[in-house]
Design a protein around this motif. Structure first.
Motif, mmCIF file in Angstrom:
data_model
loop_
_atom_site.group_PDB
_atom_site.id
_atom_site.type_symbol
_atom_site.label_atom_id
_atom_site.label_comp_id
_atom_site.label_asym_id
_atom_site.label_seq_id
_atom_site.Cartn_x
_atom_site.Cartn_y
_atom_site.Cartn_z
ATOM 1 N N ASN A 308 41.382 36.571 38.831
ATOM 2 C CA ASN A 308 41.435 37.940 38.330
ATOM 3 C C ASN A 308 42.863 38.433 38.126
ATOM 4 O OD1 ASN A 308 38.431 38.495 38.740
ATOM 5 N ND2 ASN A 308 39.059 37.938 40.816
ATOM 6 N N GLN A 311 45.328 36.843 34.864
ATOM 7 C CA GLN A 311 45.049 37.482 33.574
ATOM 8 C C GLN A 311 45.185 38.997 33.641
ATOM 9 O OE1 GLN A 311 40.528 37.492 32.712
ATOM 10 N NE2 GLN A 311 40.793 35.832 34.212
ATOM 11 N N TYR A 313 43.220 41.240 34.982
ATOM 12 C CA TYR A 313 41.948 41.714 34.445
ATOM 13 C C TYR A 313 41.653 43.152 34.859
ATOM 14 C CZ TYR A 313 36.938 42.375 33.923
ATOM 15 O OH TYR A 313 35.719 42.888 33.589
ATOM 16 N N PRO A 319 36.756 39.787 30.094
ATOM 17 C CA PRO A 319 37.033 38.837 31.174
ATOM 18 C C PRO A 319 37.180 37.420 30.631
ATOM 19 C CG PRO A 319 34.710 39.411 31.154
ATOM 20 C CD PRO A 319 35.373 40.300 30.136
#
Length: 470
Positions: A308, A311, A313, A319
């Motif tokens: 997570n 990136q 996120y 995602p």
């Protein structure tokens, strides 16, 4: 984000690492096994993977992220300047693209002002920035399975871009360079060699340089004997639980000439095995195994990653590889906090004389096994000059360790928890040449936080502090 402004003021009170650290560039140790600071003092490289840091975070978010990582004992951040997730076509959080007309010889000053901010802010927290000039895909004319891709590098502009970066950051003590970016460089070695030449021309020998390959590969296959590669990076990857990372590290450790080695991308916490949602996600236990196996096999440090976080996120973006938690929440997943216990353990014993030594394990110990034991000690290979032995046990089992490599008559034995950093004394014993125990799991049963442990066996005369304590 309003929550970040509040969190920044709170976590500012919690920062305990880095700010007061002396500003020193890194170099390779005299024995070619470790990284050390300019004055020769040991440096444990403990990096977090923040690939999309420059692309997806604004300045407040950057500050929050770096503060959090410093407070958890990380010493470095790995991040990509020309990022993987459509980094050439989608602007960063400040609305800027990195290049003019996709030309590496025309960097966008506004974009690099944010890079400058990140490097300077990391300096405030005592963090080193392990910078990837570009994701490796931009040096090859191949489609990307997930994102837009455009080959923008040639030998000529790679050298120009490298020189630009070298000059821009030559006075920053907290910079390392990592070329590549998850790619096999076959038939593109000229581009990476040129970029390294440019970095050297721009900054001289101010910064160390390495190369980040694709999964289950190592930089040594292509660049080990080049003059610019200061240390090797392997990527054990995300393909299978209990991967034999210790063998991969040992292969690079034993190369000639010797160079330090790092597992720069082991499996990420909270990523599915083989990237497949039908498979379980890597948890903190699996992450710990990769970390201790790698370091005890001879790595000079370790890189942690979270699916997570790499990136960055949030619910506002799609995602990738089944990310399931906002990055700011994932910062608190258990594996990240547990990595500091590895660093603390290694820093609590003689550091620069440490070697891997599987010969001290006096029992059946299968390769490619989830319960594989890995051992390290100080001293010289083949000599009985150790003052401590450490062995990592992924699960409770009978134990037999040869202690004749320690010359002292008495030993002091500890159990150390990779989960919470607690050191439990077993006590002082005579050095009979072998330490055996079959009931140790009963001894620590009431305090056992997880299935894995490190046994630390010291020469009692050295009076070392409890493992993990300085």
């Amino acid at each position: 984000m309003k929550y970040l402004n509040v969190a920044l003021s709170i976590t500012g009170l919690l920062l305990i690492f880095g700010v007061a650290a002396k500003s020193q560039p890194l170099k390779v140790s005299d024995n070619k096994r470790f990284l050390v600071k300019e004055d020769g003092s040991p440096f444990f490289y403990l990096a977090d993977t923040g690939w999309e840091l420059f692309h997806r975070l604004d300045r407040n978010e950057v500050d929050y992220y770096l503060r959090n990582r410093a407070s958890k004992g990380f010493t470095a951040i790995q991040a990509v300047i020309l990022s993987e997730i459509n980094g050439l076509t989608v602007p960063n959080a400040e609305g800027n693209l990195p290049l003019v007309d996709f030309d590496p010889s025309q960097p966008n000053e506004k974009y690099f002002e944010l890079v400058d901010h990140v490097v300077k802010k990391a300096e405030e927290f005592g963090l080193y920035m392990a910078l990837l000039p570009t994701w490796g895909a931009y040096a090859e004319d191949q489609p990307h399975p997930l994102f837009d891709n455009k080959m923008i590098f040639t030998e000529s502009n790679a050298r120009t871009y490298g020189e630009f970066l070298g000059k821009r950051y030559k006075d920053q003590w907290n910079v390392l360079w990592i070329l590549g970016g998850d790619r096999v460089p076959t038939d593109k070695e000229n581009i990476w060699n040129a970029m390294a030449e440019g970095l050297k021309k721009g900054a001289g020998n101010a910064h160390l340089i390495s190369y980040h390959p694709s999964g289950q590969q190592t930089s040594s296959e292509w660049f080990h004997k080049t003059n610019w590669l200061d240390f090797n990076i392997l990527q054990s990857g995300h393909q299978r639980f209990s991967d034999n990372v210790y063998t991969r590290v040992a292969n690079d450790y034993n190369l000639t000439p010797p160079k330090p080695v790092l597992n720069g991308e082991p499996a990420y916490e909270d990523i599915n095995e083989w990237f497949n949602p039908a498979n379980p996600r890597y948890n903190d236990y699996e992450i710990r195994k990769y970390a201790y196996w790698s370091v005890f096999a001879g790595a000079f440090g370790h890189t942690y990653g979270n699916n997570n976080i790499w990136q960055m996120y949030t619910a506002d973006v799609s995602p990738i590889i089944y990310a399931n938690m906002p990055w700011n929440e994932a910062l608190e997943q258990p594996g990240a906090s547990q990595m500091q216990h590895l660093r603390n353990l290694m820093e609590s014993r003689p550091f620069l004389t440490r070697i891997p030594d599987q010969s001290v394990i006096d029992q059946e110990n299968y390769e490619y096994a989830s319960d594989h034991m890995q051992a390290t000690r100080d001293g010289q290979p083949g000599k009985k000059d150790a003052t401590y032995i450490m062995a990592y046990l992924p699960m409770s089992r009978d134990l037999s360790i040869k202690t004749d490599v320690i010359d002292g008559r008495n030993l002091f034995v500890w159990w150390y928890s990779p989960v919470n950093g607690e050191a439990i004394p077993y006590g002082k014993v005579k050095n009979t040449g072998v330490f055996r125990i079959s009931t140790w799991n009963v001894f620590v049963k009431e305090n056992q936080p997880g299935p894995d442990w490190v046994i630390v066996i010291d020469d009692a005369d050295k009076k070392y502090p409890a493992p993990g304590k300085k």
